[in-house]
Structures are given as structure tokens and as C-alpha cells.
Scaffold this motif. Structure first.
Motif, mmCIF file in Angstrom:
data_model
loop_
_atom_site.group_PDB
_atom_site.id
_atom_site.type_symbol
_atom_site.label_atom_id
_atom_site.label_comp_id
_atom_site.label_asym_id
_atom_site.label_seq_id
_atom_site.Cartn_x
_atom_site.Cartn_y
_atom_site.Cartn_z
ATOM 1 N N UNK A 1 9.445 8.473 -4.632
ATOM 2 C CA UNK A 1 8.665 8.744 -3.552
ATOM 3 C C UNK A 1 7.530 7.347 -3.440
ATOM 4 N N UNK A 2 7.823 6.501 -3.939
ATOM 5 C CA UNK A 2 7.024 5.137 -3.977
ATOM 6 C C UNK A 2 7.025 4.887 -2.503
ATOM 7 N N UNK A 3 6.052 4.198 -2.331
ATOM 8 C CA UNK A 3 5.562 3.324 -1.124
ATOM 9 C C UNK A 3 6.093 2.006 -1.028
ATOM 10 N N UNK A 4 6.872 1.417 -0.055
ATOM 11 C CA UNK A 4 7.264 0.098 0.139
ATOM 12 C C UNK A 4 6.727 -0.775 1.059
ATOM 13 N N UNK A 5 6.837 -1.967 1.046
ATOM 14 C CA UNK A 5 6.510 -2.705 2.308
ATOM 15 C C UNK A 5 7.612 -3.760 2.668
ATOM 16 N N UNK A 6 7.707 -4.060 3.893
ATOM 17 C CA UNK A 6 8.806 -4.680 4.530
ATOM 18 C C UNK A 6 8.452 -6.103 4.602
#
Length: 75
Positions: free
Chosen positions: A37-42
Motif C-alpha cells: 500500500x505504499x505511495x509512489x511517485x511518477x
């Protein structure tokens, strides 16, 4: 979706195509196990505008834009 947007791995129903459902489910399970459920960055948008390079902590993963959900757009 553009550079700098915060995203989560969240494949939608359009991602599942008839005839390849088992393969898709296995792929989604493998990616979810890797990023959770981690948040990623484009960090990069491909030339064909379909794929995105997403950074999840120390992992860089190329994902189809239908498999990610924008949480917060960059300004």
C-alpha cells in the motif's frame, strides 16, 4: 497523470481483459506483494503515454497507467 504525481498501485476492472485473467491476477499479486500500500511517485512518462516509471521507495517499476491511481497531483 504527469511527472511528480503521487500514486498507488490499484488496477481497475479495465485492466482485466478476457482470456488473460489468470495471468493478470498473478501479475497484480506479484506487484502488490512488492509494493503493498505504499505511495509512489511518477518519475518518467513513456513516449507512447501508456506506461509510467514509478518510484516506490527503493524500487522503480514500469506500470501501465490503468494500474495506478493518482492520490495527489503535482502543481
Amino acid at each position: 497523470m504527469k511527472l511528480g504525481d503521487l500514486v498507488k498501485f490499484n488496477p481497475n476492472k479495465a485492466s482485466l481483459k478476457s482470456g488473460s485473467s489468470l495471468t493478470a491476477v498473478k501479475y497484480f499479486a506479484r506487484i502488490y506483494k512488492r509494493v503493498g500500500d505504499t505511495t509512489g511517485i511518477i518519475v518518467e512518462v513513456s513516449d507512447d503515454s501508456i506506461n509510467r516509471l514509478v518510484n516506490f521507495g527503493e524500487d522503480n517499476i514500469v506500470l501501465n497507467k490503468n494500474h495506478i491511481e493518482v492520490i495527489s497531483e503535482s502543481r
